[in-house]
Design a protein around this motif. Structure first.
Motif, short mmCIF file in Angstrom:
data_model
loop_
_atom_site.label_atom_id
_atom_site.label_comp_id
_atom_site.label_asym_id
_atom_site.label_seq_id
_atom_site.Cartn_x
_atom_site.Cartn_y
_atom_site.Cartn_z
N ILE A 2 0.90 -1.04 -0.14
CA ILE A 2 0.31 0.40 -0.38
C ILE A 2 0.84 1.65 -0.32
O ILE A 2 1.85 0.82 1.19
N GLY A 3 1.09 2.24 -0.35
CA GLY A 3 1.12 3.23 -0.93
C GLY A 3 1.26 4.59 -0.04
O GLY A 3 0.42 4.60 1.56
N LYS A 4 1.61 5.52 -0.61
CA LYS A 4 1.57 6.37 0.44
C LYS A 4 0.09 7.35 1.29
O LYS A 4 -0.04 7.03 1.94
N TYR A 5 -0.70 6.99 0.26
CA TYR A 5 -2.19 7.32 0.21
C TYR A 5 -3.11 6.39 1.06
O TYR A 5 -3.88 6.94 1.73
N GLY A 6 -2.23 5.27 0.43
CA GLY A 6 -3.17 4.39 1.16
C GLY A 6 -2.73 4.35 2.60
O GLY A 6 -4.01 3.75 2.88
N MET A 7 -1.87 4.22 3.02
CA MET A 7 -1.41 4.31 4.07
C MET A 7 -2.26 5.10 5.41
O MET A 7 -2.11 5.21 6.09
N LEU A 8 -2.02 6.32 4.74
CA LEU A 8 -2.35 7.57 5.56
C LEU A 8 -4.19 7.56 5.84
O LEU A 8 -4.30 7.76 6.66
N ARG A 9 -4.72 7.11 4.49
CA ARG A 9 -6.17 6.76 4.48
C ARG A 9 -5.92 5.87 5.68
O ARG A 9 -7.37 5.92 6.72
N LYS A 10 -5.27 4.38 5.81
CA LYS A 10 -5.28 3.61 6.90
C LYS A 10 -5.05 4.10 8.51
O LYS A 10 -5.94 4.14 9.14
N THR A 11 -4.11 5.09 8.33
CA THR A 11 -3.74 5.86 10.03
C THR A 11 -5.27 6.29 10.31
O THR A 11 -6.17 6.84 11.02
N PHE A 12 -5.47 7.31 9.40
CA PHE A 12 -7.19 8.61 9.21
C PHE A 12 -7.74 7.64 10.15
O PHE A 12 -8.89 7.73 11.02
#
Length: 108
Positions: free
Chosen positions: A17-27
């Motif tokens: 999972i790239g940058k945006y996917g990881m940020l979404r998961k954390t969010f």
């Protein structure tokens, strides 16, 4: 002592999972625990993050190309004034990233 606790695990495939996917998961994990837990338990969290990743990358590229065209950042400018070209490209990249984060990653 005499208690038995179930050993529940969620099996997921190994995907990157790239940058945006990881940020979404954390969010979701930090701000929307119910949605995060529901997706995690149903096994759709990774799929959701990959979908967000794909949408965000496509939107980022589209925005970046539109801004480059609108602001007339060309190869001619790059050969004439490299520092100005770098400044403009960094500005465009940062603005496109902010838009993608607010519209796709950090929204429900």
């Amino acid at each position: 002592g005499d208690y038995l606790f179930p050993n529940l695990t969620v099996e997921e495939e190994e995907v990157t999972i790239g940058k945006y996917g990881m940020l979404r998961k954390t969010f979701l994990k930090e701000h929307h625990k119910g949605i995060y837990t529901g997706k995690l338990l149903s096994g759709t969290l990774t799929e959701h993050c990959l979908m967000i990743q794909k949408q965000a990358e496509e939107r980022f590229e589209r925005l970046k190309n539109q801004m480059i065209e609108n602001e007339e950042v060309t190869e001619e400018l790059k050969s004439r004034d490299q520092m100005e070209w770098v400044r403009l490209m960094n500005s465009i990249t940062n603005r496109a990233d902010e838009i993608v984060l607010s519209e796709i990653v950090y929204s429900l």
